[in-house]
Design an enzyme around this catalytic site. Structure first.
Site, mmCIF file in Angstrom:
data_model
loop_
_atom_site.group_PDB
_atom_site.id
_atom_site.type_symbol
_atom_site.label_atom_id
_atom_site.label_comp_id
_atom_site.label_asym_id
_atom_site.label_seq_id
_atom_site.Cartn_x
_atom_site.Cartn_y
_atom_site.Cartn_z
ATOM 1 N N HIS A 7 0.854 5.282 0.995
ATOM 2 C CA HIS A 7 0.145 6.301 1.772
ATOM 3 C C HIS A 7 0.190 7.608 0.978
ATOM 4 O O HIS A 7 1.279 8.094 0.642
ATOM 5 C CB HIS A 7 0.846 6.564 3.108
ATOM 6 C CG HIS A 7 0.920 5.392 4.046
ATOM 7 N ND1 HIS A 7 0.156 5.294 5.183
ATOM 8 C CD2 HIS A 7 1.678 4.267 4.017
ATOM 9 C CE1 HIS A 7 0.451 4.173 5.820
ATOM 10 N NE2 HIS A 7 1.385 3.536 5.138
ATOM 11 N N HIS A 23 0.849 -1.192 0.000
ATOM 12 C CA HIS A 23 0.000 0.000 0.000
ATOM 13 C C HIS A 23 0.879 1.235 0.000
ATOM 14 O O HIS A 23 1.929 1.267 0.628
ATOM 15 C CB HIS A 23 -0.944 0.019 1.210
ATOM 16 C CG HIS A 23 -0.253 -0.201 2.522
ATOM 17 N ND1 HIS A 23 0.179 -1.452 2.942
ATOM 18 C CD2 HIS A 23 0.093 0.660 3.507
ATOM 19 C CE1 HIS A 23 0.764 -1.336 4.121
ATOM 20 N NE2 HIS A 23 0.735 -0.063 4.485
HETATM 21 P P1 DGP Z 1 1.812 0.623 7.318
HETATM 22 O O1 DGP Z 1 2.305 0.985 8.709
HETATM 23 O O2 DGP Z 1 2.586 1.338 6.233
HETATM 24 O O3 DGP Z 1 1.715 -0.867 7.122
HETATM 25 O O4 DGP Z 1 0.350 1.227 7.238
HETATM 26 C C1 DGP Z 1 -0.799 0.526 7.521
HETATM 27 C C2 DGP Z 1 -1.899 1.535 7.649
HETATM 28 O O5 DGP Z 1 -3.129 0.850 7.609
HETATM 29 C C3 DGP Z 1 -1.900 2.335 8.949
HETATM 30 O O6 DGP Z 1 -1.645 3.713 8.660
HETATM 31 C C4 DGP Z 1 -3.290 2.167 9.516
HETATM 32 C C5 DGP Z 1 -4.071 1.563 8.379
HETATM 33 N N1 DGP Z 1 -5.095 0.617 8.778
HETATM 34 C C6 DGP Z 1 -4.924 -0.472 9.572
HETATM 35 N N2 DGP Z 1 -6.072 -1.135 9.725
HETATM 36 C C7 DGP Z 1 -7.004 -0.436 8.994
HETATM 37 C C8 DGP Z 1 -8.400 -0.631 8.769
HETATM 38 O O7 DGP Z 1 -9.036 -1.582 9.242
HETATM 39 N N3 DGP Z 1 -9.024 0.291 7.994
HETATM 40 C C9 DGP Z 1 -8.351 1.360 7.444
HETATM 41 N N4 DGP Z 1 -9.067 2.204 6.700
HETATM 42 N N5 DGP Z 1 -7.040 1.555 7.631
HETATM 43 C C10 DGP Z 1 -6.384 0.667 8.404
#
Ligand code: DGP
Length: 110
Positions: free
Chosen positions: A98, A96
């Site tokens: 950001h 992913h």
């Molecule tokens: P990373 O640390 O780069 O793996 O980012 C993962 C991101 O995913 C973190 O910023 C929070 C987001 N995240 C985790 N769980 C969920 C979820 O259930 N829904 C959404 N919308 N975002 C989530």
């Protein structure tokens, strides 16, 4: 087993989806670090950037980022970040990017 982000893509877990096409889906981060914080995720389950094949979804992720930034009105600028692996704090093993914007972003990131 499906990743958390695949479950969001499949609408099994709710999220605010802001963009989708044949290859990627984008939705707002649950824990936003900026007024605009959107995750851009390839539909294909790839664990991270290091596992993305050479002819993978790179361009599609970048094109989606451009489109979404325009959609979100980020005319002043924005940042695209990919956390790869534990040293970068990657917490979800589904690639992913950001997309962050809506405020002045400091450099370097922590
Ligand atoms: P990373 O640390 O780069 O793996 O980012 C993962 C991101 O995913 C973190 O910023 C929070 C987001 N995240 C985790 N769980 C969920 C979820 O259930 N829904 C959404 N919308 N975002 C989530």
């Amino acid at each position: 087993m499906a990743t958390l982000f695949t479950k969001i893509i499949n609408r099994e877990i709710p999220a605010e989806i802001v963009y989708e096409d044949e290859h990627v889906v984008a939705f707002r981060d649950i824990d936003p670090k900026a007024p605009v914080h959107i995750l851009i995720v390839p539909r294909q389950e790839v664990s991270g950037l290091a596992a993305l094949p050479e002819l993978g979804d790179h361009t599609r992720i970048l094109n989606a980022a451009k489109t979404i930034a325009e959609q979100e009105g980020l005319s002043g600028g924005y940042r695209l970040v990919i956390n790869q692996g534990p040293d970068a704090g990657q917490s979800v093993d589904h690639l992913h990017a950001h997309l962050l914007g809506g405020r002045t972003l400091t450099w370097p990131p922590g």
